[in-house]
Design an enzyme around this catalytic site. Structure first.
Site, PDB file in Angstrom:
ATOM      1  N   CYS A  66       0.813  -1.215   0.000  1.00  0.00           N
ATOM      2  CA  CYS A  66       0.000   0.000   0.000  1.00  0.00           C
ATOM      3  C   CYS A  66       0.846   1.264   0.000  1.00  0.00           C
ATOM      4  O   CYS A  66       1.531   1.564  -0.957  1.00  0.00           O
ATOM      5  CB  CYS A  66      -0.944  -0.008   1.200  1.00  0.00           C
ATOM      6  SG  CYS A  66      -2.023  -1.461   1.278  1.00  0.00           S
ATOM      7  N   HIS A  92      -4.722   2.598  -5.294  1.00  0.00           N
ATOM      8  CA  HIS A  92      -3.310   2.742  -5.641  1.00  0.00           C
ATOM      9  C   HIS A  92      -2.744   3.970  -4.946  1.00  0.00           C
ATOM     10  O   HIS A  92      -3.440   4.980  -4.770  1.00  0.00           O
ATOM     11  CB  HIS A  92      -3.155   2.869  -7.160  1.00  0.00           C
ATOM     12  CG  HIS A  92      -1.738   2.845  -7.624  1.00  0.00           C
ATOM     13  ND1 HIS A  92      -0.905   1.770  -7.401  1.00  0.00           N
ATOM     14  CD2 HIS A  92      -1.000   3.771  -8.284  1.00  0.00           C
ATOM     15  CE1 HIS A  92       0.290   2.034  -7.918  1.00  0.00           C
ATOM     16  NE2 HIS A  92       0.259   3.238  -8.458  1.00  0.00           N
TER      17      HIS A  92
END
Length: 1103
Positions: free
Chosen positions: A224, A465
């Site tokens: 992440c 994203h």
């Protein structure tokens, strides 16, 4: 959409200057049927290029093919005669070829209608399938009369090999474009223009170092926001310098967080390729990457900096992190009517700003320091002054050089009971003045901040994203760090494009926006962003990291060349000594000497190398490869050095890798005198191994090997056996052939030759012998045959205590022919307990844990219990020690419940009542397990609790079979108070009392039963509640009381209400509904999560 499909709408040129994209009109090209490029000389295109860079970006790259944006045109001549697709010459942006695609479009259902198809194509001629590039573009048809009337439409698309063109099938109606009055066509020429802005592509040869001077971080997957955070910390140069200076010489390279951070920073500074982070996350002590999924960037940043700060203590860089990131604030409460003020100074390392309903960062700061009024029901407890109206707020005393601002884009939504992402527009400036929020300002050092980093998330709460935009030198030249790809970008891309909210051009909700900002104080900019050179990195750290690189490169080379080599495992004869099993050695315990050998090297070359390594001349060694026989055994076989010397190792090993070889050598005591191995005739001799079995000790003794002619009689070997075993000559011996596991044949006739006495005589056969002694009959295993049979059934079993989580257990060697009692007896001896006080459990097949219990009269064998384990899998059973005999215990059931003691404290207990018994039996068992109060009734009752509310009291004659446990409910046993033993049903009642705060569905705490009297004043009820809960008067004043029925509550006027028992009875006709209950409305000061919920683990770095 496919540009070959027919469209249902037609766009008119005069309606708007910049149209909105319509889903049914924005299309991808047909990759299965690419457009044919017309070569007709009548139709041609002229391309006019213009650099779309602004002045601020002219110095980004000399090579314009790597630019991020461009404007180019394509003029189609004799447009009215256009009948097929036509492509412009390429314009290179991000080093990818972009082309304008124009085509006429027809509609089968409307033959008289025709439109202009206008698409942007990217990298269409590439054979690669892994590339992708996200871009935004404006497609425009130029109006040669008035450019303001040019018709344009906007697209945003991720281009990749299957969708390498995107645009509009009916960009404009053909009639509109070809109408001379409209101004789009001049001399049968139409000019098409595209302005394209592209991100750096993925999956292509993009050299981040060349184009930006920086490199990215590899994406591990599921990490992440970590890459964004690491880049942000890396470009906090003062921190980077301090990290380099941390002493890590003696640190474990796999567990040291500072060393792993040094490694990442060093590689980011020196590498030309993207840098990996697996060693860093491994140093955190995390077995999986789940921690990233469950927590946010603020938590990781905080624990990572805390970890580094703690390890900086006592070093030359101690205090660096507080110096950079720590600010101070004061939380205050000021009473309005009395002279009382409470101040609490606090340190902070980041600031969480609310963005919901805020326009920009200034409004968020105003909200952060806003004064909260404490009045009404929310008055402040000012000690001796009692409850007072007051003002509550915070003020900033100092702001740190590096200011981390966490934008609260992810919030809990009580309506949906889940976290949501707030995509609202929220503006933040490049320069941020914060003097107005400081309690005291310094004119010489104003709190003016420069934006350094923008951390961005694209997607929703469930995924997306992460990228970071960085202003590395604080000079307004921005770069985008998208994992492994780094590219230059404009200031607008870094700042304005990440405000979030609506896009004016696309009318779609932006899910791409900033969630964290990093500002640097202008006066500290040069200090925080000071240049970091190689001189700032300790030499010993450089040498260590370079040595790591060298070792990794060597290992990588070995892996690449591994297919050229094979392993040869040499086992010496000393490994056979002490072996108590079948064959010559235990493959899991043997210590090999391992050689890495080229597969194509010859046997002669290997023997020469082996001779030199082992220190024996070649005539003092002989090789015997271990060969697998059809019966499952593995024995040495002959290898002819002379005949096979020129053959390759891989050929001789028959592709076996690793290849195991028994190395026969001359006795070391004789080797020095030059003794050589005796000659071995492979056609007439055989090599046998000898073992001696001792029934008294139930053990095997290795007695070496012998060469003997095949024609030799068994009797001729007896003197050798006596000599090797240390027996006097002519000792009577019993001989066996060890054929395979569980098959040991006695040799009856000693006067026959070996090939007749032994089954299928081969090199490596084993003869086991023992004394022929009548005293052997007294042994538990009197013969070698019985020893090997027992060995065949022998099994090591791990026994783990079921009541101890992750108990490593202990190992007991058993026979798989044992029955239940024999196993229980053996384990009981190990535990020094009675076999009848043990209960055993099978191991679950699908996971490591106890399964169903075994009954004490189980009729199977241990083999039956272990049959589902794989051959080499550790065999495991579970047990628990009992306080009663297993025969009695099996007639009982396990009943987990809560015991409420006399101090009004809950504890979880497990009782074992008769499984066919009733509640009365359960209560009697409970009396044996708990201590009752001295001044109580001595009688118990069983309550059922759901959602912290008592829903019933179970009768003593109710069968336990009817009480099935469930995760949603709990059973509680408590002693009946003296005042509740006898209830006057006409004038008294037991009611349920439960705690809640504002919402009656949000119950918490320990519910209880309370006796009330008809007509008594409610103040008397309140006194009993206060006494039971042992609450101070000031705290109890904050309680409110309500009668709750059917999810609705009605507050009680404490001064006027007199108890009416009917208020607590079910409504007539609704007797099946729950009774009304008395609710205590007050704030829950206990921890929010109870013992009934799974605790969410805090993110933690373990090393």
């Amino acid at each position: 959409m496919n540009h070959q499909q027919q469209q249902q709408q037609q766009q008119k040129a005069g309606e708007q200057q910049l149209s909105e994209p319509e889903d049914m009109e924005m299309e991808a090209g047909d990759t299965d049927d690419p457009p044919r490029i017309t070569q007709n000389p009548v139709i041609n295109g002229n391309v006019a290029l213009s650099d779309g860079h602004s002045n601020a970006e002219e110095d980004m790259e000399d090579d314009t093919s790597w630019r991020s944006e461009a404007t180019f045109q394509f003029t189609v001549e004799r447009f009215s005669r256009l009948s097929e697709s036509v492509l412009s010459p390429p314009c290179f942006v991000r080093n990818l070829p972009w082309k304008i695609m124009v085509m006429p479009r027809f509609y089968p259902d409307r033959p008289h209608q025709k439109s202009v198809g206008f698409f942007l194509q990217c990298n269409a001629e590439s054979d690669s399938t892994s590339w992708s590039c996200h871009a935004q573009a404006v497609l425009k048809i130029i109006n040669y009369r008035d450019d303001d009337k040019s018709f344009s439409r906007r697209i945003s698309h991720l281009f990749f090999h299957k969708e390498n063109d995107w645009g509009f099938s009916n960009f404009m109606a053909w009639s509109e474009v070809t109408d001379p009055e409209k101004g789009f066509i001049d001399d049968d020429k139409v000019t098409f223009e595209v302005f394209v802005q592209a991100d750096a592509p993925h999956g292509v040869a993009w050299d981040s170092k060349k184009h930006t001077g920086y490199v990215g971080l590899k994406n591990q997957g599921a990490t992440c926001y970590m890459n964004s955070l690491l880049q942000t910390l890396f470009f906090t140069n003062q921190l980077r310098k301090a990290v380099y200076m941390m002493p890590t010489e003696g640190d474990d390279s796999s567990k040291s967080v500072p060393l792993a951070l040094q490694r990442v920073f060093y590689e980011l500074q020196h590498s030309d390729k993207p840098v990996g982070t697996k060693k860093l996350t491994k140093s955190f002590g995390w077995e999986t990457l789940d921690s990233f999924m469950q927590h946010d960037v603020q938590e990781l940043c905080r624990v990572l900096l805390d970890n580094v700060e703690n390890k900086m203590k006592g070093t030359c860089v101690e205090g660096t992190i507080p110096k950079l990131f720590r600010g101070k604030m004061v939380s205050y409460i000021q009473c309005k009517e009395v002279d009382y003020r409470s101040d609490r100074r606090e340190d902070y390392y980041d600031i969480q700003l609310s963005i919901k309903g805020k326009k920009n960062i200034f409004e968020s700061f105003v909200d952060y320091v806003a004064v909260e009024q404490l009045d009404g029901d929310n008055k402040y407890d000012a000690g001796e002054h009692g409850l007072q109206e007051a003002e509550k707020g915070v003020k900033f005393l100092t702001l740190p050089p590096v200011l981390h601002l966490q934008l609260m884009r992810f919030m809990y939504d009580p309506q949906t009971d889940q976290n949501i992402k707030i995509n609202d527009r929220f503006e933040f400036p490049e320069q941020l003045p914060l003097d107005e929020f400081l309690q005291k300002t310094d004119p010489k050092d104003p709190a003016n901040y420069i934006l350094h980093a923008v951390l961005v998330h694209s997607g929703d709460n469930h995924g997306g994203h992460y990228v970071v935009y960085l202003n590395p030198k604080g000079d307004g030249k921005w770069c985008k760090f998208d994992d492994d790809v780094v590219s230059r970008c404009t200031k607008e891309e870094a700042i304005e494009h990440n405000y979030g909210g609506h896009d004016d051009d696309l009318s779609v909700r932006h899910c791409t926006n900033a969630y964290m900002l990093v500002y640097i104080r202008e006066s500290k900019l040069s200090e925080v962003l000071q240049a970091v050179t190689d001189h700032d990195i300790p030499q010993q750290l450089v040498e260590r990291l370079q040595e790591e690189k060298r070792i990794e490169a060597q290992k990588r080379k070995e892996r690449q060349e591994a297919h050229l080599y094979m392993q040869v495992q040499i086992v010496a004869e000393d490994q056979f000594c002490g072996h108590q099993g079948n064959d010559m050695y235990d493959e899991e315990k043997v210590r090999y000497t391992v050689f890495k050998v080229l597969k194509n090297s010859s046997l002669a070359e290997f023997v020469q190398s082996l001779s030199q390594t082992m220190g024996f001349p070649q005539d003092q060694i002989r090789l015997w490869p271990m060969q697998a026989r059809s019966n499952g055994t593995k024995r040495p076989a002959m290898l002819d050095n002379e005949a096979d010397g020129s053959k390759t190792m891989i050929e001789l090993s028959d592709n076996e890798n690793p290849w195991t070889i028994f190395l026969e050598t001359v006795d070391p005591e004789l080797a020095a005198s030059g003794a050589t191995l005796p000659k071995f005739d492979k056609d007439h001799d055989v090599m046998l191994f000898l073992k001696m079995y001792d029934p008294k000790t139930r053990s095997l003794n290795y007695c070496g090997h012998i060469y003997t002619p095949i024609s030799c009689k068994i009797r001729d070997l007896l003197p050798v056996m006596c000599d090797r075993a240390g027996f006097i000559q002519d000792t009577s011996l019993i001989l066996y052939e060890e054929v395979k596991p569980n098959l040991t044949e006695r040799i009856q006739d000693y006067d026959v030759s070996l090939d007749k006495a032994l089954d299928e005589l081969m090199d490596g056969d084993i003869i086991v012998f023992q004394k022929d002694d009548p005293e052997n009959d007294n042994s538990e295993l009197p013969t070698a045959k019985e020893y090997f049979r027992d060995l065949y059934h022998r099994v090591d079993v791990i026994f783990c205590d079921k009541t101890i989580p992750n108990d490593p257990g202990f190992v007991v060697t058993l026979s798989n022919r044992m029955n239940y009692f024999q196993v229980a007896k053996t384990v009981a001896q190990r535990l020094n307990t009675d076999p009848m006080l043990l209960q055993f459990f099978k191991s679950q097949g699908y996971r490591d844990g106890p399964g169903n219990p075994l009954r004490h009269n189980y009729e199977g064998t241990l083999r039956d219990l272990l049959q589902f384990f794989k051959p080499r899998q550790p065999k495991k059973l579970y047990y628990q020690q009992l306080k009663m005999k297993i025969t009695d215990f099996e007639n009982r059931r396990s009943f987990k419940c809560i015991w409420l003691n006399s101090q009004f404290r809950e504890e979880e207990i497990t009782l074992y009542p008769d499984k066919h018994g009733c509640v009365r039996d359960l209560l009697e068992e409970c009396k044996k397990a708990v201590e009752l109060g001295d001044e109580a009734s001595g009688r118990l009752r069983l309550l059922e609790i759901v959602s912290y509310k008592i829903i019933g009291v179970h009768q003593e004659d109710e069968l336990l079979e009817c009480l099935s446990p469930a995760t949603s409910r709990t059973f509680r046993i408590e002693e009946i108070p003296l005042d509740q033993v006898n209830i006057d049903k006409e004038n008294e009642m037991l009611i349920t009392v439960a705690h809640f705060h504002k919402e009656v569905f949000g119950t918490f705490g320990i519910p209880f039963l309370l006796r009330i009297h008809q007509g008594e004043h409610f103040r008397e009820v309140m006194k009993r509640i206060q006494s039971l809960l042992d609450i101070q008067e000031k705290e109890f004043e904050k309680f409110k009381f309500a009668i709750v029925m059917m999810g609705r509550h009605q507050y009680i006027n404490e001064d006027e209400y007199e108890v009416n028992l009917k208020d607590f009875e079910p409504q007539p006709g609704n007797m099946s509904h729950p009774r009304p209950w008395l609710g205590l409305d007050h704030f829950n000061k206990a921890p929010k999560r109870s013992r009934y919920t799974y605790l969410e683990k805090a993110i933690k770095i373990h090393n």
